[in-house]
Design an enzyme around this catalytic site. Structure first.
Site, short mmCIF file in Angstrom:
data_model
loop_
_atom_site.label_atom_id
_atom_site.label_comp_id
_atom_site.label_asym_id
_atom_site.label_seq_id
_atom_site.Cartn_x
_atom_site.Cartn_y
_atom_site.Cartn_z
N GLU A 1 -39.48 31.38 -1.55
CA GLU A 1 -38.03 31.63 -1.50
C GLU A 1 -37.45 31.67 -2.92
OE1 GLU A 1 -37.53 28.34 1.34
OE2 GLU A 1 -36.47 29.78 2.61
N GLU B 1 -43.88 26.68 6.59
CA GLU B 1 -42.94 25.70 7.16
C GLU B 1 -43.19 25.46 8.64
OE1 GLU B 1 -42.09 28.16 5.11
OE2 GLU B 1 -40.50 27.56 3.74
C1 3H9 Z 1 -40.41 24.06 2.48
O1 3H9 Z 1 -40.73 24.62 1.47
C2 3H9 Z 1 -39.02 24.14 3.05
C3 3H9 Z 1 -38.16 25.19 2.42
O2 3H9 Z 1 -38.31 26.41 3.08
C4 3H9 Z 1 -36.72 24.85 2.53
C5 3H9 Z 1 -36.24 23.64 1.83
C6 3H9 Z 1 -34.76 23.48 1.84
N1 3H9 Z 1 -44.61 18.33 -0.93
O3 3H9 Z 1 -53.22 19.72 0.09
P1 3H9 Z 1 -53.71 19.08 -1.15
C7 3H9 Z 1 -49.40 16.83 -1.94
S1 3H9 Z 1 -41.48 23.10 3.34
C8 3H9 Z 1 -45.08 17.11 -1.29
O4 3H9 Z 1 -54.74 18.03 -1.03
P2 3H9 Z 1 -54.97 21.53 -1.94
C9 3H9 Z 1 -50.42 16.42 -0.89
O5 3H9 Z 1 -49.86 15.51 0.03
C10 3H9 Z 1 -42.95 23.06 2.37
N2 3H9 Z 1 -46.39 16.87 -1.51
O6 3H9 Z 1 -54.20 20.17 -2.22
C11 3H9 Z 1 -51.50 15.82 -1.75
O7 3H9 Z 1 -51.09 14.50 -2.09
P3 3H9 Z 1 -52.18 13.34 -2.25
C12 3H9 Z 1 -43.72 24.30 2.57
C13 3H9 Z 1 -47.23 17.88 -1.35
O8 3H9 Z 1 -55.30 22.07 -3.26
C14 3H9 Z 1 -51.46 16.66 -3.03
O9 3H9 Z 1 -50.17 17.29 -3.04
N3 3H9 Z 1 -44.99 24.17 1.85
C15 3H9 Z 1 -46.81 19.16 -0.99
O10 3H9 Z 1 -56.06 21.30 -0.96
C16 3H9 Z 1 -52.52 17.73 -3.08
O11 3H9 Z 1 -52.42 18.51 -1.88
C17 3H9 Z 1 -46.11 23.71 2.45
O12 3H9 Z 1 -46.10 23.37 3.60
C18 3H9 Z 1 -45.42 19.38 -0.79
N4 3H9 Z 1 -44.94 20.59 -0.45
O13 3H9 Z 1 -53.93 22.49 -1.24
C19 3H9 Z 1 -47.31 23.66 1.57
N5 3H9 Z 1 -47.89 19.98 -0.91
O14 3H9 Z 1 -53.12 13.81 -3.33
C20 3H9 Z 1 -48.01 22.35 1.75
C21 3H9 Z 1 -48.95 19.22 -1.22
O15 3H9 Z 1 -51.37 12.14 -2.61
N6 3H9 Z 1 -49.16 22.21 0.86
N7 3H9 Z 1 -48.56 17.95 -1.49
O16 3H9 Z 1 -52.85 13.23 -0.90
C22 3H9 Z 1 -50.33 22.83 1.07
O17 3H9 Z 1 -50.51 23.60 1.99
C23 3H9 Z 1 -51.46 22.49 0.13
O18 3H9 Z 1 -51.11 21.30 -0.54
C24 3H9 Z 1 -51.79 23.57 -0.92
C25 3H9 Z 1 -52.82 23.00 -1.93
C26 3H9 Z 1 -52.38 24.78 -0.21
C27 3H9 Z 1 -50.58 23.97 -1.70
#
Ligand code: 3H9
Length: 713
Positions: free
Chosen positions: A119, A139
Site C-alpha cells: 500500500e 492481510e
Molecule cells: C497489514 O499490513 C495491514 C495493512 O493493510 C493496514 C494497516 C492499517 N509485524 O516470518 P519470519 C516478525 S497486516 C510484526 O520468521 P521469514 C515475525 O513474527 C500485515 N512482526 O521471517 C518474526 O519474529 P520472531 C501484512 C512481524 O523470512 C520475524 O518478524 N503483512 C511481521 O520466514 C521474522 O519473521 C503480513 O502479513 C509484521 N508484519 O518471512 C506479512 N512480519 O523472529 C507477515 C514478520 O520474533 N510476515 N514479523 O519470531 C510474513 O509473511 C513473513 O514474516 C515474511 C518473512 C514473508 C515477510
C-alpha cells in the site's frame, strides 16, 4: 491539553529513527531500516512523515526514492500493534502525505512488499522492483483486509481482478507478474538506481500519477457474484476474503475518500472479529513453536550436508523428495533393486506431474532427481549426517535397522525415525548413542504436508533436537517438538475423536451428518471421508492384531471392521463409509453402510436417538480439549500453542479458530469441563475422564494461555 502533549510526543522522531534519508545529488534516498522485516510500526510511520517533510523542505532535491534496508522492502503493518489503540500518525496519513507531495516519490521495491508495504508503494508515483521482489496482500491470513488504501488504489492502478486475487488468496506474486499486471512499471537488478533515474524523469516532466486520483475501473456484469461464489466454495467459513471483496466492490462506485472510509470500517470489522484473533494467534504460533525453551544455550544444530532415507515407499520417497526440493543430496536405501527402482520412479513421476502443471521446469526435474541417489547397500551411509528411517511400523524391523545404523554411521550422525506410534526410547535403546536418536514424524504426503512432528526421546541431545528443528525449516516444514507417547500429539488426539465419531454412529448418527458438522466447522474433511482417503484396511489390520489384548471394558464399535469386510477399503476401491464417483473425492452416502449402521445399533440393543449438530461438535471438540490438556499435563507438548500449530498444519484445523486449545480458551473451559464431566458420568469411558490440568484451570479461573505464560515467566 494532555491530549495535545500526547499527540506531539507520539509524533516526535525517535533518536534511533528507523527511517533515514540522504541526498544523492538531486534525489533524496529514503531508506526504512526496521529489522527483521521493516514492519510499519509507529516509529517508522513517524520517520516517514519526517522524511517527506525533509523532501519538501530541501530545495536542492527534485524528488525522492523510497526503499527498504536489508532483504525486505516492507512486510506490512506491525502486527504486534494490532488490537492496541492506534498511535498517530496512522498509515493512511503517511501514504496520503507521500501521494500528495509536491515532488515525485518513486518506490524501489528491493524485496517483499506485503500488505501495508504494498500500500505504501501505491502511494508513491511510480514503482520499480528488483527481480526477486514479491508483492502481495496477505492481510486475509490475519482475518483483516488491506486497510491503508490497497482495496481502493490497486483497482485504479491495475484493475479489479488482480486486487481480488491478491487480497482474497493472500498469495504473493513475483516481480515479473507484478510487472505484467501493471502494479510495477519496471523490474531492474539495480532498482534503486533505476528509481532515482525515474524520479528525475518525473520531476523534469513536471507531472506524475497520483493513483488515488485515477478513475475507478468497471467490471463485467456478474463479476462480483461469480467471485463471491468462488470464494465461499474455497474459504471453508473464513470471512476475511469476503470482506476484501466487499471493500473492492463498494469502492468502485464511491469517490476515493469515501472508498477509503468504507475500507477502514471493513478493516475494523475484520480486526475485531474472533476469526482475526485466531489467525493472529496462528501467525505468531507458527513462529513460536520454533523456539524451544530449556535447551543448553551453547547447543548448536549439527551440519546436515548429506542425508539418507531408509525405505522408498510412499513415505520414504516423499521424505527424500523434501530433501531434494531443498537442494540437499539424499541417499535412498531399499532392500531390493526392484523396490528401489519403483520408489525412485514414483519420485520422478511426481516431479514430472509438477512440471506438467507448470510448477517446475523439465530442468528442475532433472536437478532434483540428480540429488536422489538409490542404493541397496546400507554400508554406503557411513558419511551421511542424518538418516531418517521410514519403513513400516514394526518394532523388530526398526530395531534391526537402528542396530545396523549404529554400526555403520559416523559419530555425530543424527539417527531419526519416522515412526508415528512406536516408542523412540525403545528404538534408541539398541544403539550405543541414544543421544543421537530422535523422531522426525512426517505427515502423508510428506512432500506436501507442512507439519513435522519432531519427537524428543528421554536421552535425545539438545543439539540433535536443534538439528531436527532446523532441518524441518530447511525443508519448508513447520516443526513442532513433542515427547514420546502413543500417537504423539497429533494422532493421539485424532484417535480420540475418530473413535468417538464411530460411537456416535452406533448411538444414532450417520457418517454424513458427522462429516457435515466437521466440515462446516472448517475442517477440510469429516472423520469418515478422511478415513476413506487414508484407506480403511490399515486400521483394520492393526485392530485385528490388537483384538486379543483389547480390554473388555472399552467400548468397541465394529462398524469400521464390517465396512472393510464388505470389500469397501475407502477411496481406492471406489468406496468405504461413502461412495465416490471415479475422478471425484466428493463423498456420497451409501445405502448398504446406512443399513449396516442401523443393524449394528440393533444388534447391540442400542436405542438410537437424534443428535443435534451442536451436540456432535461439542463431543468432538471437547475430546480434543480434554486429550490436549492431558498431553500438556504429561509434558508431551510443551505449550498449548504446540498443539494448536500441530492441528493447523498437520490436520487442516481451521486457522481462523486459532487451533483446538486456543478455541477451547475462547469458548470457555468451564462449560467444556462441565460437558466432559457429564459425559464421563454417563459413559464411564476413559476418553472422558477429565484431565487434572483442565480441572485445575477451571478451579483457578485460568485459560490454557494464561497457564502457559505463567509457566514461561
Ligand atoms: C497489514 O499490513 C495491514 C495493512 O493493510 C493496514 C494497516 C492499517 N509485524 O516470518 P519470519 C516478525 S497486516 C510484526 O520468521 P521469514 C515475525 O513474527 C500485515 N512482526 O521471517 C518474526 O519474529 P520472531 C501484512 C512481524 O523470512 C520475524 O518478524 N503483512 C511481521 O520466514 C521474522 O519473521 C503480513 O502479513 C509484521 N508484519 O518471512 C506479512 N512480519 O523472529 C507477515 C514478520 O520474533 N510476515 N514479523 O519470531 C510474513 O509473511 C513473513 O514474516 C515474511 C518473512 C514473508 C515477510
Amino acid at each position: 491539553m494532555t491530549q495535545n502533549v500526547a499527540a506531539q510526543d507520539a509524533r516526535t522522531v525517535p533518536d534511533s529513527n528507523p527511517v533515514s534519508w540522504q541526498a544523492q545529488d538531486d534525489v533524496l534516498l529514503i531508506t526504512i531500516n526496521n529489522p527483521p522485516v521493516n514492519a510499519l510500526g509507529h516509529a517508522v510511520r513517524v520517520g516517514l512523515i519526517a522524511a517527506i517533510d525533509a523532501l519538501e523542505a530541501n530545495g536542492s532535491v527534485v524528488g525522492a526514492v523510497l526503499t527498504g534496508g536489508g532483504r525486505a522492502f516492507v512486510a506490512g503493518a506491525d502486527i504486534t500493534e494490532f488490537g492496541k489503540p492506534i498511535a498517530e500518525p496512522g498509515l493512511n496519513e503517511v501514504i496520503d502525505q507521500i501521494e500528495g507531495a509536491s515532488k515525485p516519490v518513486v518506490a524501489a521495491v528491493n524485496g517483499f512488499a506485503l500488505g501495508g508495504g504494498l500500500e505504501l508503494t501505491l502511494g508513491c508515483h511510480a514503482r520499480i522492483a528488483h527481480p526477486k521482489a514479491k508483492v502481495g496482500f496477505p492481510e486475509v491470513h490475519l482475518g483483516v483486509i488491506p486497510g491503508a488504501g490497497g482495496t481502493q488504489r490497486m483497482p485504479r492502478l491495475a484493475g479489479v481482478e488482480i486486487v481480488v486475487e491478491l487480497s482474497t488468496t493472500g498469495k504473493p506474486i513475483s516481480a515479473a507478474r507484478a510487472l505484467s499486471a501493471g502494479i510495477v512499471e519496471a523490474v531492474d537488478e539495480d532498482c534503486v538506481a533505476a528509481a532515482v533515474t525515474r524520479a528525475r524523469e518525473l520531476a523534469a516532466a513536471g507531472e506524475w500519477t497520483r493513483v488515488g486520483e485515477l478513475p475507478s475501473p468497471s467490471v463485467p456484469e456478474g463479476y462480483f457474484e461469480a467471485a463471491e461464489a468462488a470464494i465461499v466454495a474455497r474459504s471453508r467459513g473464513q470471512i476475511s476474503p469476503l470482506l476484501s471483496l466487499e471493500a473492492v466492490q463498494g469502492g468502485l462506485t464511491l469517490p476515493f475518500a469515501e472508498g477509503l472510509k468504507l475500507e477502514r470500517d471493513i478493516f475494523m470489522r475484520g480486526l475485531t472479529s474472533d476469526q482475526s484473533k485466531g489467525l493472529i494467534h496462528a501467525f505468531f504460533g507458527e513462529r513460536e513453536v520454533a523456539k524451544i525453551p530449556g535447551l543448553a544455550p551453547a547447543a548448536k544444530p549439527r551440519d546436515v550436508a548429506r542425508a539418507a532415507v531408509i525405505g522408498a515407499g510412499t513415505m520414504g520417497g516423499g521424505i527424500a523428495m523434501c530433501f531434494a526440493n531443498a537442494g540437499i543430496p539424499v541417499t535412498v536405501v531399499e532392500q531390493t533393486e526392484e523396490a528401489l527402482e519403483r520408489g525412485l520412479n514414483l519420485c520422478r513421476k511426481n516431479y514430472e506431474n509438477s512440471a506438467k502443471k507448470g510448477r517446475m521446469t523439465e530442468a528442475n526435474v532433472e536437478e532434483r532427481m540428480a540429488l536422489l541417489t538409490g542404493t541397496t547397500d546400507m554400508q554406503t551411509l557411513a558419511e551421511v549426517d542424518l538418516v531418517i528411517e521410514a519403513v513400516f511400523e514394526n518394532m523388530g524391523v526398526k530395531k534391526d535397522i537402528f542396530t545396523r545404523l549404529d554400526a555403520i554411521c559416523k559419530p555425530g550422525c543424527v539417527l531419526a525415525t519416522n515412526t508415528s506410534t512406536l516408542d523412540i526410547d525403545e528404538i534408541a535403546s539398541v544403539t550405543d548413542r541414544p543421544q543421537d536418536v530422535v523422531g522426525m514424524h512426517f505427515f502423508s504426503p510428506a512432500n506436501v504436508m507442512r507439519l513435522l512432528e519432531n519427537v524428543r526421546g528421554a536421552e535425545t541431545a539438545d543439539d540433535v533436537i536443534l538439528t531436527a528443528m532446523l532441518t524441518g525449516k530447511r525443508l519448508g516444514k513447520v516443526s513442532v517438538l513433542v515427547g514420546v507417547c502413543d500417537g504423539f500429539v497429533g494422532n493421539r488426539i485424532l484417535h480420540q475423536y475418530l473413535r468417538w465419531a464411530s460411537i456416535l454412529l452406533e448411538d444414532g448418527c450417520m457418517p454424513e451428518q458427522i462429516d457435515r458438522v466437521w466440515t462446516e466447522f472448517g475442517m477440510p474433511m469429516g472423520p469418515f471421508a478422511m478415513s476413506d482417503l487414508a484407506g480403511l484396511d490399515v486400521g483394520y489390520r492393526i485392530r485385528q492384531e490388537q483384538a486379543a489384548t483389547r480390554s473388555g471394558n472399552e467400548r468397541y464399535v465394529e462398524i469400521g471392521d464390517r465396512v472393510v469386510e464388505m470389500g469397501r477399503l475407502g477411496q481406492k476401491t471406489g468406496g468405504g463409509y461413502f461412495d465416490y464417483i471415479e475422478g471425484s473425492r466428493k463423498p456420497i452416502p451409501n445405502a448398504a453402510v446406512t443399513a449396516l449402521v442401523l443393524a449394528e445399533s440393533a444388534r447391540k440393543g442400542i436405542e438410537r436417538r437424534d443428535f443435534s449438530d451442536e451436540e456432535i461438535l461439542n463431543a468432538l471438540t471437547d475430546l480434543m480439549t480434554n486429550e490436549g490438556a492431558k498431553i500438556l499435563e504429561e509434558s508431551i507438548a510443551m505449550r498449548p500453542v504446540d498443539i494448536d500449530i500441530t492441528y493447523i498444519f498437520g490436520y487442516g484445523y481451521p486457522a481462523f479458530r486459532g487451533g483446538p486449545m486456543f478455541r477451547a480458551d475462547a469458548e470457555g473451559l468451564a462449560a467444556s469441563l462441565e460437558r466432559i464431566e457429564a459425559a464421563y458420568a454417563r459413559t464411564g469411558d476413559h476418553a472422558w475422564k477429565p484431565s487434572a490440568l483442565l480441572k485445575q484451570l477451571v478451579a483457578e479461573g485460568q485459560t490454557f494461555e494464561q497457564w502457559s505464560k505463567a509457566r514461561a515467566a
